[in-house]
Scaffold this motif. Sequence first.
Motif, PDB file in Angstrom:
ATOM      1  N   GLU A  36       0.832  -1.209   0.000  1.00 16.30           N
ATOM      2  CA  GLU A  36       0.000   0.000   0.000  1.00 16.30           C
ATOM      3  C   GLU A  36       0.864   1.256   0.000  1.00 16.30           C
ATOM      4  O   GLU A  36       0.547   2.242  -0.673  1.00 16.30           O
ATOM      5  CB  GLU A  36      -0.931   0.000   1.208  1.00 16.30           C
ATOM      6  CG  GLU A  36      -1.869   1.199   1.295  1.00 16.30           C
ATOM      7  CD  GLU A  36      -2.859   1.294   0.143  1.00 16.30           C
ATOM      8  OE1 GLU A  36      -3.441   2.377  -0.041  1.00 16.30           O
ATOM      9  OE2 GLU A  36      -3.048   0.293  -0.577  1.00 16.30           O
ATOM     10  N   ALA A  37       1.971   1.239   0.742  1.00 17.61           N
ATOM     11  CA  ALA A  37       2.873   2.391   0.752  1.00 17.61           C
ATOM     12  C   ALA A  37       3.467   2.617  -0.633  1.00 17.61           C
ATOM     13  O   ALA A  37       3.627   3.766  -1.074  1.00 17.61           O
ATOM     14  CB  ALA A  37       3.989   2.184   1.780  1.00 17.61           C
ATOM     15  N   GLN A  38       3.782   1.551  -1.347  1.00 18.20           N
ATOM     16  CA  GLN A  38       4.333   1.682  -2.697  1.00 18.20           C
ATOM     17  C   GLN A  38       3.303   2.268  -3.660  1.00 18.20           C
ATOM     18  O   GLN A  38       3.651   3.039  -4.556  1.00 18.20           O
ATOM     19  CB  GLN A  38       4.815   0.318  -3.200  1.00 18.20           C
ATOM     20  CG  GLN A  38       6.093  -0.159  -2.522  1.00 18.20           C
ATOM     21  CD  GLN A  38       6.478  -1.558  -2.938  1.00 18.20           C
ATOM     22  OE1 GLN A  38       5.616  -2.410  -3.182  1.00 18.20           O
ATOM     23  NE2 GLN A  38       7.775  -1.824  -3.006  1.00 18.20           N
ATOM     24  N   ARG A  39       2.032   1.888  -3.481  1.00 16.82           N
ATOM     25  CA  ARG A  39       0.988   2.438  -4.347  1.00 16.82           C
ATOM     26  C   ARG A  39       0.805   3.933  -4.118  1.00 16.82           C
ATOM     27  O   ARG A  39       0.559   4.699  -5.054  1.00 16.82           O
ATOM     28  CB  ARG A  39      -0.334   1.698  -4.108  1.00 16.82           C
ATOM     29  CG  ARG A  39      -0.414   0.337  -4.782  1.00 16.82           C
ATOM     30  CD  ARG A  39      -1.806  -0.236  -4.737  1.00 16.82           C
ATOM     31  NE  ARG A  39      -2.163  -0.690  -3.401  1.00 16.82           N
ATOM     32  CZ  ARG A  39      -1.958  -1.932  -2.966  1.00 16.82           C
ATOM     33  NH1 ARG A  39      -1.381  -2.833  -3.755  1.00 16.82           N
ATOM     34  NH2 ARG A  39      -2.305  -2.285  -1.753  1.00 16.82           N
ATOM     35  N   LEU A  40       0.919   4.358  -2.861  1.00 16.38           N
ATOM     36  CA  LEU A  40       0.730   5.774  -2.547  1.00 16.38           C
ATOM     37  C   LEU A  40       1.950   6.615  -2.917  1.00 16.38           C
ATOM     38  O   LEU A  40       1.809   7.786  -3.286  1.00 16.38           O
ATOM     39  CB  LEU A  40       0.442   5.946  -1.052  1.00 16.38           C
ATOM     40  CG  LEU A  40      -0.935   5.513  -0.556  1.00 16.38           C
ATOM     41  CD1 LEU A  40      -1.010   5.666   0.956  1.00 16.38           C
ATOM     42  CD2 LEU A  40      -2.042   6.332  -1.217  1.00 16.38           C
ATOM     43  N   ALA A  41       3.130   6.047  -2.794  1.00 18.78           N
ATOM     44  CA  ALA A  41       4.361   6.819  -3.025  1.00 18.78           C
ATOM     45  C   ALA A  41       5.323   6.015  -3.889  1.00 18.78           C
ATOM     46  O   ALA A  41       6.349   5.508  -3.400  1.00 18.78           O
ATOM     47  CB  ALA A  41       5.004   7.188  -1.691  1.00 18.78           C
ATOM     48  N   PRO A  42       5.014   5.877  -5.187  1.00 22.13           N
ATOM     49  CA  PRO A  42       5.897   5.081  -6.057  1.00 22.13           C
ATOM     50  C   PRO A  42       7.290   5.674  -6.206  1.00 22.13           C
ATOM     51  O   PRO A  42       8.211   4.973  -6.629  1.00 22.13           O
ATOM     52  CB  PRO A  42       5.145   5.072  -7.393  1.00 22.13           C
ATOM     53  CG  PRO A  42       4.204   6.225  -7.333  1.00 22.13           C
ATOM     54  CD  PRO A  42       3.838   6.393  -5.900  1.00 22.13           C
ATOM     55  N   HIS A  43       7.459   6.958  -5.846  1.00 28.50           N
ATOM     56  CA  HIS A  43       8.787   7.574  -5.939  1.00 28.50           C
ATOM     57  C   HIS A  43       9.667   7.226  -4.747  1.00 28.50           C
ATOM     58  O   HIS A  43      10.863   7.560  -4.742  1.00 28.50           O
ATOM     59  CB  HIS A  43       8.654   9.099  -6.046  1.00 28.50           C
ATOM     60  CG  HIS A  43       8.054   9.752  -4.836  1.00 28.50           C
ATOM     61  ND1 HIS A  43       6.741   9.547  -4.445  1.00 28.50           N
ATOM     62  CD2 HIS A  43       8.589  10.600  -3.914  1.00 28.50           C
ATOM     63  CE1 HIS A  43       6.497  10.246  -3.351  1.00 28.50           C
ATOM     64  NE2 HIS A  43       7.602  10.884  -3.008  1.00 28.50           N
ATOM     65  N   LEU A  44       9.108   6.561  -3.747  1.00 26.42           N
ATOM     66  CA  LEU A  44       9.865   6.185  -2.551  1.00 26.42           C
ATOM     67  C   LEU A  44       9.960   4.667  -2.457  1.00 26.42           C
ATOM     68  O   LEU A  44       9.099   3.948  -2.952  1.00 26.42           O
ATOM     69  CB  LEU A  44       9.191   6.738  -1.292  1.00 26.42           C
ATOM     70  CG  LEU A  44       8.980   8.254  -1.214  1.00 26.42           C
ATOM     71  CD1 LEU A  44       8.200   8.604   0.041  1.00 26.42           C
ATOM     72  CD2 LEU A  44      10.321   8.980  -1.228  1.00 26.42           C
ATOM     73  N   GLU A  45      10.974   4.191  -1.774  1.00 27.13           N
ATOM     74  CA  GLU A  45      11.126   2.759  -1.518  1.00 27.13           C
ATOM     75  C   GLU A  45      10.895   2.519  -0.029  1.00 27.13           C
ATOM     76  O   GLU A  45      11.759   2.829   0.806  1.00 27.13           O
ATOM     77  CB  GLU A  45      12.527   2.285  -1.900  1.00 27.13           C
ATOM     78  CG  GLU A  45      12.725   0.776  -1.743  1.00 27.13           C
ATOM     79  CD  GLU A  45      11.757  -0.044  -2.585  1.00 27.13           C
ATOM     80  OE1 GLU A  45      11.258  -1.061  -2.072  1.00 27.13           O
ATOM     81  OE2 GLU A  45      11.506   0.338  -3.754  1.00 27.13           O
ATOM     82  N   PRO A  46       9.699   2.014   0.348  1.00 27.62           N
ATOM     83  CA  PRO A  46       9.406   1.851   1.784  1.00 27.62           C
ATOM     84  C   PRO A  46      10.409   0.942   2.478  1.00 27.62           C
ATOM     85  O   PRO A  46      10.803  -0.091   1.936  1.00 27.62           O
ATOM     86  CB  PRO A  46       8.005   1.216   1.782  1.00 27.62           C
ATOM     87  CG  PRO A  46       7.439   1.509   0.433  1.00 27.62           C
ATOM     88  CD  PRO A  46       8.608   1.555  -0.505  1.00 27.62           C
ATOM     89  N   GLN A  47      10.833   1.367   3.640  1.00 27.25           N
ATOM     90  CA  GLN A  47      11.731   0.554   4.459  1.00 27.25           C
ATOM     91  C   GLN A  47      10.968   0.088   5.687  1.00 27.25           C
ATOM     92  O   GLN A  47      10.280   0.879   6.339  1.00 27.25           O
ATOM     93  CB  GLN A  47      12.952   1.372   4.893  1.00 27.25           C
ATOM     94  CG  GLN A  47      13.949   0.570   5.726  1.00 27.25           C
ATOM     95  CD  GLN A  47      15.250   1.334   5.950  1.00 27.25           C
ATOM     96  OE1 GLN A  47      15.638   2.175   5.145  1.00 27.25           O
ATOM     97  NE2 GLN A  47      15.929   1.038   7.054  1.00 27.25           N
ATOM     98  N   VAL A  48      11.045  -1.193   5.998  1.00 26.47           N
ATOM     99  CA  VAL A  48      10.346  -1.748   7.152  1.00 26.47           C
ATOM    100  C   VAL A  48      11.237  -1.640   8.380  1.00 26.47           C
ATOM    101  O   VAL A  48      12.320  -2.236   8.433  1.00 26.47           O
ATOM    102  CB  VAL A  48       9.950  -3.215   6.920  1.00 26.47           C
ATOM    103  CG1 VAL A  48       9.243  -3.772   8.159  1.00 26.47           C
ATOM    104  CG2 VAL A  48       9.053  -3.343   5.695  1.00 26.47           C
ATOM    105  N   ILE A  49      10.788  -0.856   9.355  1.00 27.38           N
ATOM    106  CA  ILE A  49      11.446  -0.787  10.658  1.00 27.38           C
ATOM    107  C   ILE A  49      10.354  -1.005  11.706  1.00 27.38           C
ATOM    108  O   ILE A  49       9.443  -0.183  11.831  1.00 27.38           O
ATOM    109  CB  ILE A  49      12.144   0.566  10.904  1.00 27.38           C
ATOM    110  CG1 ILE A  49      13.156   0.867   9.790  1.00 27.38           C
ATOM    111  CG2 ILE A  49      12.847   0.548  12.256  1.00 27.38           C
ATOM    112  CD1 ILE A  49      13.885   2.187   9.968  1.00 27.38           C
ATOM    113  N   PRO A  50      10.382  -2.097  12.433  1.00 27.52           N
ATOM    114  CA  PRO A  50       9.305  -2.384  13.383  1.00 27.52           C
ATOM    115  C   PRO A  50       9.305  -1.424  14.557  1.00 27.52           C
ATOM    116  O   PRO A  50      10.283  -0.712  14.811  1.00 27.52           O
ATOM    117  CB  PRO A  50       9.616  -3.806  13.845  1.00 27.52           C
ATOM    118  CG  PRO A  50      11.100  -3.928  13.686  1.00 27.52           C
ATOM    119  CD  PRO A  50      11.438  -3.115  12.467  1.00 27.52           C
TER     120      PRO A  50
END
Length: 400
Positions: free
Chosen positions: A185-199
Motif C-alpha cells: 500500500e505504501a508503494q501504491r501511494l508513493a511510487p517515488h519512494l522505496e518503503p523501508q520496514v522498521i518495526p
Amino acid sequence: MTVAASKPRLLVLASTFPRWPEDTEPAFVLELTRRFTQRFEVHVLAPHAPGAAQREEMAGLTIHRFHYAPEGWQTLTYEGGILARLRENPWRAALVPLFLVAEALAIRRLLKHHQFAAIHSHWIIPQTLALRLGTLGLTHIPPALCTSHGGDLFGLQGRMMRALKRWSLRSCRAITVVSQAMVPEAQRLAPHLEPQVIPMGTCLSRQFTPDAGIGREPGMILFVGRLVEKKGVKHLLDAVALLRPKQPGLHLYVAGKGPDEASLNARAKHADLSGHVTFLGGVPQAKLPELYRRASVTVVPSVVAEGGDQEGFGLVIVEAMGCGCPVIVSGLPAIEDIVSGEEMALRVPPGDATALADALEHTLNEPMVAERRAKVALAHVRQRFGWESVGGQYLALLSR
C-alpha cells in the motif's frame, strides 16, 4: 580552547506525545525520539491538550505544543487517537481543518526560527499533510522522513483521501512502515519512494522482562490496548463468555481506555460475564510489566475495522512476550511480522470468538506447553524488537 561542535537539529512531528511522567498515552514516539539525542538536537511538535505545557524540556527533548482551538475544545487528539475520537463524536470533524492549519503554521514558525537538518513525521495524515501545507512556497525545506503506523495507511480510504496522502508524501525523501504487510500500500501511494520496514520497538533489557519472583495467576486473561473497534475486544468478551462455564475461575482484565469503553462495559455486565471482567482504565507504561508477569495469557484479538483500519504492528505482543507471558493473537498480516509460527503463540481467525475460546481453553489447561511457547517467543523478540536494533535503524536512516 576547543569549542565542541553543535549537533544538527531534528524536528519530530507527532499527533500525540506524553504530557507528564504518568501519562498513559502511547510512549513509542517519546522512547524512540529519546534515542535520537545522541546525534541530534531534537525538537518535537505535538498538539496541545488540557493540562499540558506549551513548551518544555522532557528527556533531553524540546517539546513545542500548538493550540488549534480554545483549550476546552481541543478534543481531537489523545485518548485513543484522532480516528477513534472522530468515531466517538463525528462533530469533531469540524476541528480537523483548524488542526491542520494550526500545525502547518507551527511548522512554518519553527522552520523560520531554527535550521533543521531533517524532519521525522509520524503518520501521513495529519502530520505529513500539515508538513506539505506548512512548507508551500518555501525554497529551503529540510529532507523529511515519514513513518506510517498503519491506521493512516489502511484506513482513510476513498479517492479524495488517497489523493491527499499521495500529495502529502511528495514532501518526503523517505518512508518507513512498521510491518511488511504495509509495504504494497505504501508503494501504491508513493511510487517515488522505496518503503523501508522498521518495526516498533520497546525496552526489552530493563522494562519488559521476565521476573521469576512473580507467579502467574491461574485463569488471569489480559488485554492491553485502546478500546476501539480494530482491537477486537468485543470478540474477546464473547470468547470469555463461551469459555466461562468450563473455566469458572477465569477473569479478564482490560487495561486501556477509548471511545468503545461504555459499550464494552455494558457487555461485561451481562449475566454470562458479570463478575468476571475488570476494566483497569489507562495503565501507565511503568505498571504494565507487572500485569504481563502475572497473567496466564495476554490476548491480542485485533480485527479489520469497518473503514479498513487495522493493526500496522502489535507492540503489545512484543511487550507481553518480553515479559515471558504466553500470547494468543489474531491472524492478521501485520501480526505475522512478529508471530511467524505456532511455536511462539497461538493464532486464531480475526473476529472468531469460538476459535478464540478454544485457544484460551488450550492455554489455560496446558500451562507448561504455553510456557514453552513463551520461552521461544522471548528469545525471538529480544533479538528483533529491542531499542538497540530499532533505534539504530532509524538513526542510520536519518543520518543519511
